[in-house]
Design an enzyme around this catalytic site. Structure first.
Site, PDB file in Angstrom:
ATOM      1  CD  GLU A 232     -36.659-113.112  -8.049  1.00  0.00           C
ATOM      2  OE1 GLU A 232     -37.189-114.128  -8.529  1.00  0.00           O
ATOM      3  OE2 GLU A 232     -35.760-113.157  -7.201  1.00  0.00           O
ATOM      4  CB  CYS A 266     -44.691-115.587  -9.888  1.00  0.00           C
ATOM      5  SG  CYS A 266     -44.035-115.752  -8.228  1.00  0.00           S
TER       6      CYS A 266
HETATM    7  P1  NAD Z   1     -45.907-106.017 -15.092  1.00  0.00           P
HETATM    8  O1  NAD Z   1     -44.637-106.460 -15.722  1.00  0.00           O
HETATM    9  O2  NAD Z   1     -47.010-105.593 -15.976  1.00  0.00           O
HETATM   10  O3  NAD Z   1     -45.644-104.773 -14.103  1.00  0.00           O
HETATM   11  C1  NAD Z   1     -44.733-104.867 -13.038  1.00  0.00           C
HETATM   12  C2  NAD Z   1     -44.219-103.467 -12.713  1.00  0.00           C
HETATM   13  O4  NAD Z   1     -43.449-102.982 -13.823  1.00  0.00           O
HETATM   14  C3  NAD Z   1     -45.310-102.433 -12.480  1.00  0.00           C
HETATM   15  O5  NAD Z   1     -44.914-101.589 -11.427  1.00  0.00           O
HETATM   16  C4  NAD Z   1     -45.342-101.674 -13.805  1.00  0.00           C
HETATM   17  O6  NAD Z   1     -45.825-100.350 -13.706  1.00  0.00           O
HETATM   18  C5  NAD Z   1     -43.876-101.669 -14.174  1.00  0.00           C
HETATM   19  N1  NAD Z   1     -43.591-101.475 -15.607  1.00  0.00           N
HETATM   20  C6  NAD Z   1     -44.382-101.736 -16.667  1.00  0.00           C
HETATM   21  N2  NAD Z   1     -43.732-101.447 -17.820  1.00  0.00           N
HETATM   22  C7  NAD Z   1     -42.493-101.000 -17.470  1.00  0.00           C
HETATM   23  C8  NAD Z   1     -41.346-100.580 -18.209  1.00  0.00           C
HETATM   24  N3  NAD Z   1     -41.324-100.558 -19.542  1.00  0.00           N
HETATM   25  N4  NAD Z   1     -40.226-100.211 -17.528  1.00  0.00           N
HETATM   26  C9  NAD Z   1     -40.202-100.251 -16.171  1.00  0.00           C
HETATM   27  N5  NAD Z   1     -41.275-100.637 -15.420  1.00  0.00           N
HETATM   28  C10 NAD Z   1     -42.398-101.002 -16.058  1.00  0.00           C
HETATM   29  O7  NAD Z   1     -46.358-107.211 -14.138  1.00  0.00           O
HETATM   30  P2  NAD Z   1     -47.676-107.305 -13.246  1.00  0.00           P
HETATM   31  O8  NAD Z   1     -48.836-107.552 -14.120  1.00  0.00           O
HETATM   32  O9  NAD Z   1     -47.713-106.181 -12.287  1.00  0.00           O
HETATM   33  O10 NAD Z   1     -47.358-108.626 -12.372  1.00  0.00           O
HETATM   34  C11 NAD Z   1     -47.637-109.913 -12.803  1.00  0.00           C
HETATM   35  C12 NAD Z   1     -46.395-110.607 -13.338  1.00  0.00           C
HETATM   36  O11 NAD Z   1     -45.377-110.614 -12.323  1.00  0.00           O
HETATM   37  C13 NAD Z   1     -46.626-112.058 -13.689  1.00  0.00           C
HETATM   38  O12 NAD Z   1     -45.953-112.367 -14.892  1.00  0.00           O
HETATM   39  C14 NAD Z   1     -45.992-112.818 -12.520  1.00  0.00           C
HETATM   40  O13 NAD Z   1     -45.594-114.138 -12.815  1.00  0.00           O
HETATM   41  C15 NAD Z   1     -44.831-111.931 -12.222  1.00  0.00           C
HETATM   42  N6  NAD Z   1     -44.321-112.152 -10.845  1.00  0.00           N
HETATM   43  C16 NAD Z   1     -43.134-112.795 -10.694  1.00  0.00           C
HETATM   44  C17 NAD Z   1     -42.672-113.065  -9.402  1.00  0.00           C
HETATM   45  C18 NAD Z   1     -41.368-113.794  -9.155  1.00  0.00           C
HETATM   46  O14 NAD Z   1     -40.950-113.861  -8.016  1.00  0.00           O
HETATM   47  N7  NAD Z   1     -40.711-114.334 -10.156  1.00  0.00           N
HETATM   48  C19 NAD Z   1     -43.430-112.671  -8.302  1.00  0.00           C
HETATM   49  C20 NAD Z   1     -44.639-112.008  -8.500  1.00  0.00           C
HETATM   50  C21 NAD Z   1     -45.074-111.752  -9.798  1.00  0.00           C
END
Ligand code: NAD
Length: 453
Positions: A232, A266
């Site tokens: 997602e 998002c």
């Molecule tokens: P992010 O991708 O920076 O982090 C999300 C999670 O991934 C965190 O727990 C982080 O520690 C972890 N992470 C980071 N690097 C990783 C790696 N290499 N391997 C595994 N895990 C890793 O996102 P964010 O800044 O926390 O959230 C915002 C983003 O999430 C925006 O792009 C938003 O659109 C998206 N989002 C999407 C939905 C949806 O339903 N499609 C819902 C909410 C947020």
């Protein structure tokens, strides 16, 4: 020494973005601890997966019911850790409790075996251990959507919450664990390095909500063992306002959807294209509505736009605003360079595709507008994105025709997306694949097995 060893015994502090105060801290999960968690999850899954489906569903429902006493504390922690205004934080906490219970009952229906005509039976078996990796913007809701179907399907779950919101995730897991069997739900804390180590560990599936870039990293790291994925990811949702739209309703939606959760949603509206025939009136209405919003700390109950979650996110939004203004956009409302940690309600017009604000996900409280003359051109422009999460059309006679041509997983006509009860929450293009919600979504968490007998 690996990154994880270096971080052993390290502490992750959770910071209130509205004033920089330390809210609390957790120990970062080091390499040895992660290994133990993963082994424990695999052991616990064996018994959990063998329990009858109705027992698993009812235990998960009971676990969520036990959150009732903690509703206020969870809401408070959401506000303190990521700055969400208190009203929205309250909705999220209450949605977690009630939504979790409802989902645990609903998902069970998706996993019952089915007898097909002929001699086949379809079973929905557990996949094994599911890593749920979640973002900070809806720290409980996003985790919940994936934890519940994963557990009811008979999997064990390891939650890796965002490093911005570890405390509220801890509270959720601790309370659920008062009811769930030991080892079925565990938590691993830390940043991207811990998430990456978890993805590479001996788990069977990753259910991820977060950014496109992290999604790409996860796919690459999951590839060697072909781990199952639910992705997602981010969005850059367009809104098209047609010439026969209810201008005030459209303006109200454009503002509310762009400013929701300080723009950190998002499916928030990221770019608005309005028919030039009604553009003047629409832009005036947007500015007038935007000016009624109040930015500030969640401590002030009148506030409906909190701070951005951290300095990096704030700098990103400011850079998108500055880039747009440098390239000729007009600032109708707001500031050119807002100071940390807030971005006041901002309205920008005359955006174009060369501007980062149009081509990338901004994730801030900004309404970014341009006018259009041709329907075909605006549909092309709305679709000109790697993302395809949500899209919205306001208008009457051509609204359905336009919606039919938009490339998005969820499309709203004269309303937002994702409002439909048991409908899936689903993205198209690089906004992800694999999804949750609805029978089809729940079944992403199961191994479909066919038995002929
Ligand atoms: P992010 O991708 O920076 O982090 C999300 C999670 O991934 C965190 O727990 C982080 O520690 C972890 N992470 C980071 N690097 C990783 C790696 N290499 N391997 C595994 N895990 C890793 O996102 P964010 O800044 O926390 O959230 C915002 C983003 O999430 C925006 O792009 C938003 O659109 C998206 N989002 C999407 C939905 C949806 O339903 N499609 C819902 C909410 C947020």
């Amino acid at each position: 020494m690996t990154d994880l060893n270096r971080s052993s015994a390290q502490i992750l502090e959770s910071i209130d973005p509205s004033n920089g105060e330390v809210v609390g801290s957790v120990a970062i999960t080091n390499e040895a601890a992660l290994k133990t968690i993963v082994e424990r999850a695999a052991q616990a899954q064996v018994n959990w997966g063998q329990r009858p489906l109705h027992e698993r569903s009812s235990l998960v429902q009971q676990a969520y019911a036990a959150l009732e006493d903690a509703e206020e504390s969870m809401a408070m922690l959401i506000s303190r850790e990521m700055g969400k205004d208190t009203r929205r934080a309250g909705y999220e906490a209450s949605g977690t409790l009630h939504g979790g219970r409802y989902l645990a009952a609903e998902t069970a229906k998706a996993f019952a075996s089915q007898r097909l005509a002929g001699n086949s039976e379809i079973q929905y078996r557990p996949v094994g251990t599911v890593a749920v990796i979640s973002p900070w913007n809806y720290p409980l809701a996003m985790a919940n959507n994936l934890i519940v179907p994963a557990l009811v399907a008979g999997n064990s779950v390891i939650l890796k919450p965002s490093e911005e919101t570890p405390l509220v995730a801890d509270m959720l897991v601790n309370i659920l664990n008062e009811t769930l069997p030991s080892g079925v739900l565990q938590i691993a804390h830390g940043g991207g390095d811990v998430g990456e180590a978890l993805v590479k560990s001996n788990i069977n599936m990753v259910a991820f909500t977060g950014s496109l870039q992290t999604g790409r990293n996860i796919m690459a790291n999951a590839a060697p063992q072909l781990k199952r994925l639910v992705m997602e990811l981010g969005g850059n949702d367009p809104m098209i306002v047609l010439d026969d739209a209810d201008v005030f309703a459209a303006a109200q939606f454009a503002v509310a959807s762009s400013f929701e959760n300080a723009g950190q949603m998002c499916t928030s509206t990221e770019r608005v294209y309005v028919d030039e025939k009604i553009a003047e009136q629409f832009e005036q209405a947007v500015v007038s509505i935007a000016s009624q919003y109040k930015v500030g700390s969640w401590r002030d109950s009148r506030v409906n736009i909190g701070p951005l979650v951290n300095a990096k996110q704030h700098a990103k939004v400011v850079s998108h605003i500055e880039d747009a203004l440098d390239k000729g956009a007009t600032l109708l409302f707001g500031e050119r360079k807002p100071l940390l940690p807030f971005i006041p309600p901002t309205v920008i017009s005359n955006i174009n595709p060369t501007m980062i604000i149009e081509s990338e996900e901004t994730f801030g409280p900004v309404v970014a507008i341009d006018r259009f003359g041709s329907l075909d051109d605006v549909i092309k422009r709305a679709n000109d994105s790697v993302y395809g999460l949500g899209a919205v059309v306001f208008g009457e006679r051509n609204a359905k025709k336009v919606a039919q041509q938009l490339q998005a997983g969820m499309i709203g006509i004269n309303q937002g997306v994702g409002a439909g009860g048991d409908a899936p929450w689903v993205g198209a293009k690089q906004s992800g694949f694999g999804f949750h919600g609805s029978v089809e979504g729940h079944r992403q968490f199961a191994q479909v097995t066919v038995i002929n007998h």
